[in-house]
Structure formats: structure tokens, C-alpha cells
Design a protein around this motif. Structure first.
Motif, mmCIF file in Angstrom:
data_model
loop_
_atom_site.group_PDB
_atom_site.id
_atom_site.type_symbol
_atom_site.label_atom_id
_atom_site.label_comp_id
_atom_site.label_asym_id
_atom_site.label_seq_id
_atom_site.Cartn_x
_atom_site.Cartn_y
_atom_site.Cartn_z
ATOM 1 N N LEU A 209 0.873 -1.054 -0.050
ATOM 2 C CA LEU A 209 0.124 0.091 -0.055
ATOM 3 C C LEU A 209 0.917 1.168 0.195
ATOM 4 O O LEU A 209 1.814 1.339 0.582
ATOM 5 C CB LEU A 209 -0.911 -0.112 1.158
ATOM 6 C CG LEU A 209 -1.674 1.281 1.188
ATOM 7 C CD1 LEU A 209 -2.739 1.196 0.035
ATOM 8 C CD2 LEU A 209 -2.424 1.188 2.814
ATOM 9 N N ILE A 210 0.701 2.010 -1.100
ATOM 10 C CA ILE A 210 1.316 3.314 -1.135
ATOM 11 C C ILE A 210 0.427 4.502 -0.817
ATOM 12 O O ILE A 210 -0.487 4.661 -1.713
ATOM 13 C CB ILE A 210 2.128 3.430 -2.569
ATOM 14 C CG1 ILE A 210 2.836 2.277 -2.869
ATOM 15 C CG2 ILE A 210 3.006 4.592 -2.799
ATOM 16 C CD1 ILE A 210 3.171 2.133 -4.385
ATOM 17 N N LEU A 211 0.910 5.271 0.189
ATOM 18 C CA LEU A 211 -0.113 6.256 0.650
ATOM 19 C C LEU A 211 0.763 7.653 0.434
ATOM 20 O O LEU A 211 1.867 7.774 0.719
ATOM 21 C CB LEU A 211 -0.688 6.244 2.037
ATOM 22 C CG LEU A 211 -1.589 5.126 2.282
ATOM 23 C CD1 LEU A 211 -1.679 4.734 3.545
ATOM 24 C CD2 LEU A 211 -2.862 5.314 1.484
ATOM 25 N N GLY A 212 -0.039 8.717 0.172
ATOM 26 C CA GLY A 212 0.620 9.973 0.560
ATOM 27 C C GLY A 212 0.798 10.563 1.892
ATOM 28 O O GLY A 212 2.073 10.519 2.227
ATOM 29 N N SER A 213 -0.227 10.171 2.728
ATOM 30 C CA SER A 213 -0.324 10.279 4.097
ATOM 31 C C SER A 213 -1.150 9.727 4.727
ATOM 32 O O SER A 213 -2.006 9.003 4.252
ATOM 33 C CB SER A 213 -0.201 11.756 4.321
ATOM 34 O OG SER A 213 -1.527 12.446 3.838
ATOM 35 N N ALA A 214 -1.029 9.572 6.067
ATOM 36 C CA ALA A 214 -1.827 8.916 7.122
ATOM 37 C C ALA A 214 -1.975 9.825 8.525
ATOM 38 O O ALA A 214 -1.050 10.293 8.683
ATOM 39 C CB ALA A 214 -1.590 7.604 7.410
ATOM 40 N N THR A 215 -3.195 9.560 8.912
ATOM 41 C CA THR A 215 -3.021 10.358 10.319
ATOM 42 C C THR A 215 -2.231 9.605 11.407
ATOM 43 O O THR A 215 -2.194 8.421 11.318
ATOM 44 C CB THR A 215 -4.619 10.418 10.937
ATOM 45 O OG1 THR A 215 -5.299 9.199 10.849
ATOM 46 C CG2 THR A 215 -5.284 11.247 9.934
ATOM 47 N N ALA A 216 -1.677 10.251 12.264
ATOM 48 C CA ALA A 216 -0.914 9.924 13.138
ATOM 49 C C ALA A 216 -1.397 8.728 14.200
ATOM 50 O O ALA A 216 -0.495 7.990 14.431
ATOM 51 C CB ALA A 216 0.020 10.946 14.257
ATOM 52 N N ASP A 217 -2.860 9.094 14.462
ATOM 53 C CA ASP A 217 -3.308 7.912 15.211
ATOM 54 C C ASP A 217 -3.475 6.179 14.720
ATOM 55 O O ASP A 217 -3.333 5.364 15.255
ATOM 56 C CB ASP A 217 -4.671 8.342 15.601
ATOM 57 C CG ASP A 217 -5.475 8.403 14.441
ATOM 58 O OD1 ASP A 217 -5.187 9.263 13.655
ATOM 59 O OD2 ASP A 217 -6.684 7.598 14.510
ATOM 60 N N LEU A 218 -2.975 6.154 13.363
ATOM 61 C CA LEU A 218 -2.929 4.942 12.830
ATOM 62 C C LEU A 218 -1.717 4.199 12.736
ATOM 63 O O LEU A 218 -1.458 3.153 12.554
ATOM 64 C CB LEU A 218 -3.491 5.105 11.281
ATOM 65 C CG LEU A 218 -4.596 5.662 10.913
ATOM 66 C CD1 LEU A 218 -4.983 5.521 9.317
ATOM 67 C CD2 LEU A 218 -5.582 4.682 11.519
ATOM 68 N N LEU A 219 -0.708 4.771 13.259
ATOM 69 C CA LEU A 219 0.735 4.498 13.345
ATOM 70 C C LEU A 219 0.751 3.013 13.940
ATOM 71 O O LEU A 219 1.427 1.932 13.276
ATOM 72 C CB LEU A 219 1.507 5.184 14.362
ATOM 73 C CG LEU A 219 3.250 4.974 14.310
ATOM 74 C CD1 LEU A 219 3.701 4.793 13.093
ATOM 75 C CD2 LEU A 219 3.845 5.727 15.084
ATOM 76 N N PRO A 220 0.092 2.557 15.121
ATOM 77 C CA PRO A 220 0.042 1.080 15.490
ATOM 78 C C PRO A 220 -0.465 0.279 14.476
ATOM 79 O O PRO A 220 0.204 -0.861 14.467
ATOM 80 C CB PRO A 220 -0.599 1.069 16.851
ATOM 81 C CG PRO A 220 -0.656 2.479 17.288
ATOM 82 C CD PRO A 220 -0.859 3.351 16.033
#
Length: 350
Positions: A209-220
Motif C-alpha cells: 500500500l502506497i499512501l501520500g499520508s496517514a493520520t498519526a493515530d494509525l501508526l500502531p
């Protein structure tokens, strides 16, 4: 001023060192072709040891009996339930190995055994040719194709056919947009803010999966995903830069390798996507001197991830809105807007 380079190239030659973190065994030969998932070297990272007290286990009280009771020698390989020592007499006792391993020390009536541990396997991470062997550590690989480097990866490597869910750099990935037709594919999307979308990708499963960005709460959730995840921009609500978006979406349905390694500032290793192409390109530089005409990406400002070209580099310091005086570059964006951007907020794209 020298600046590090983020490579976003439609065609380039790559030369990558793939090294074990500790001495081990190299499994490939010079000139050999490899695919991204091929294991090129392996080692045991954290060997465990077990200590067996022969005197206590067999109830031996006389030191002279110990040497007769121990049936193994240093260096012996043992399997599960192999006899390590046994006592004689009317009431015989036997000490067996509970796990497989190798006897490393025999001293003072004790046997120290190094226990077999799972192997750490180093994968190629890209499709290419082995051009050099580094004894006991790994190999040098060379390949050609389109290259997109990212800013964050979850440490996994895999490959598959590239599919795009990012009609625009800002498109959001949701669970509903993933379906069974994407099983085994590498998917490109813009931004992700839903843990359910990552779980759905695990269930399919995706191969990347290649994303531009993600929210920090998804880190785990991102870190524990079973497939490689790469962010081109980082954490927050940041659209994928246009250069990366253009390369990825125009190469849809091509075989793609995702090496979502953790960015290592000391070795220069960073997460990257390689789309193998038959033609050869030039070898990219790892750093360049800032100058007019360079393509750059803006970092850490309201215009984050915007791409433009340096049109001038004023020699004098400029007063910024936050009160700091710093050197800036005049950057012309793709919509012809010009911005004064501090040099430290520029990432060179090549």
C-alpha cells in the motif's frame, strides 16, 4: 548549500547494498537475477542459551561421576530428546535436550547449549542482478526502472501488480473502496484516516500500500500490517506530491516492488518503490548543491508537498513571518505562483 535528494524518477539505474545486521550466510552468487521476495542472505540475530545442571538433574554427589555421566562434547549438535547425560546404578536417570541446539560449554557439572533460533532472512527488496558479493554480510544489487522514494515505511517488503485508487493526490482511502479484485496487488491511494481500511487491506490481503499520508493515530495499525506500507509525504493530512502521483498512476498494472524499510539517516537507506522497466537510465546522486532550475518539494509549511522549481537564490537573509532571518529560495509552483521558501524547508526531487 548541499541538500539531500528524494528520488522521484520516471527512469533511473539503481545500485543498492542489501546487508545483514550481523554476520551470516550469503545465499546468492554474482550475476544471479533476483526478484523482490528472494532471500539473499540469512543469519541468527539473537541466539538463546540454556544451562543444564547435570549434578542436580541426575542426583550425582561425587565429582568423579560427572565426567562419566555427560555424553556430549563441546560443539556437538543435538536434537529434541537427545540424551545429554545419564547416571548409572540401580536407579538410572537421563537428562534429555528439550530443544534442538549446539553444546557450547561444559564446565563445573553444567552444560551450556546454544538453542536454535529462527533465522533472520534478508530479502532482495527489488528485481535486479547481483553485481557484487559482500562475504558474510550481503550483496550489491543493480536494477533499472521508475523510482519513488518515501518518508516512512513499516519495515516490510513485497511486490505485486500496481493498481491505483488515487484519481487525485488528495483522494481518501476507505474500507468501501477495497474489494476482492485487489487481492495480491500493490495499491496506490492518497490519504488514509481509517483503521478499518488498513484492516480490510490485511484481510484481502494486499501485497503493498502506497499512501501520500496517514493520520498519526494509525501508526500502531500501520506498523503491525502484514504487508508493506509506504508514505510518500508522512503523517498528517498531506496530499501526495504531484511528481510521485504522476509516476505511480501512469505505471498502473505494472509489476511493482515496495521496500518499506525504515528510513536510516546513517546508511541512507529509505523506503522506496521500484517499477522495473526495460530501458536503462542514469545513476542518481544522493545529494546536490541547491541551484536555479532544480525541482523541489516544500516541507513543513502551509504549502507542504507542493512541487515547484527554484527560480532564484537570493544571497541576503530574509525576514520570515515568524521573525526569523534565513536564506530562502524563490520557488515557482506548477500554477505559476511564486513563494519565498527557507532552504531548510526544501526537499530536492530528482
Amino acid at each position: 548549500m548541499q541538500a539531500p535528494v528524494t528520488h522521484i524518477l520516471a527512469l533511473t539505474n539503481l545500485r543498492r547494498a542489501r546487508l545483514l545486521p550481523a554476520a551470516g550466510k550469503v545465499l546468492v552468487k554474482q550475476g544471479q537475477k533476483v526478484s523482490p521476495n528472494d532471500v539473499i542472505a540469512e543469519t541468527v540475530l539473537h541466539p538463546r542459551h540454556m544451562v543444564f545442571d547435570v549434578r542436580q538433574a541426575l542426583g550425582i554427589t561425587r565429582p568423579a561421576q560427572l565426567s562419566q555421566a555427560i555424553e556430549r562434547r563441546v560443539g556437538d549438535k543435538v536434537e529434541v530428546d537427545d540424551v545429554l547425560a545419564r547416571s548409572g546404578g540401580l536407579f538410572k536417570r537421563v537428562l534429555r535436550a528439550p530443544v534442538a541446539g549446539q553444546v557450547s560449554i561444559i564446565s563445573g557439572g553444567r552444560i551450556v547449549m546454544e538453542v536454535d533460533s529462527p533465522l533472520f532472512q534478508l530479502r532482495a527488496g527489488l528485481a535486479g542482478i547481483i553485481t557484487e558479493i559482500i562475504p558474510e554480510r550481503g550483496a550489491i544489487l543493480e536494477a533499472s526502472g521508475a523510482l519513488v522514494q518515501g518518508t516512512w515505511g513499516n519495515g516490510r517488503t513485497d511486490s505485486g501488480v500496481l493498481l491505483s485508487l488515487a484519481a487525485t493526490p488528495e483522494d481518501v482511502l476507505t474500507r468501501e473502496r477495497l474489494d476482492v479484485s485487489m487481492r495480491g496487488a500493490v495499491v496506490v491511494a492518497g490519504h488514509c484516516a481509517q483503521a478499518d481500511a488498513i484492516r480490510a487491506a490485511n484481510e484481502l490481503p494486499l501485497r503493498g500500500l502506497i499512501l501520500g499520508s496517514a493520520t498519526a493515530d494509525l501508526l500502531p495499525v500501520l506498523q503491525t500490517a502484514l504487508f508493506p506500507i509506504l508514505l510518500t509525504e508522512g503523517f498528517g493530512r498531506i496530499p501526495m506530491n504531484l511528481a510521485a502521483h504522476r509516476i505511480l498512476t501512469t505505471n498502473e498494472k505494472r509489476d511493482t516492488a515496495v521496500n518499506a524499510t525504515v528510513w536510516n539517516a546513517f546508511t541512507g537507506e529509505r523506503p522506496e518503490v521500484l517499477i522495473p522497466l526495460p530501458a536503462a537510465g542514469s545513476v542518481p546522486a544522493e545529494s546536490v548543491t541547491l541551484k536555479e532550475g532544480l525541482n523541489v518539494r516544500i516541507l513543513g509549511m502551509q504549502q507542504a508537498a507542493r512541487v515547484g522549481m527554484i527560480v532564484s537564490l537570493p544571497a541576503e537573509l530574509v525576514h520570515l513571518p515568524n521573525g526569523v532571518r534565513a536564506r530562502v529560495a524563490q520557488v515557482k509552483l506548477e500554477n505559476d505562483e511564486q513563494l519565498a521558501v527557507p532552504l531548510c524547508n526544501l526537499d530536492v526531487l530528482e
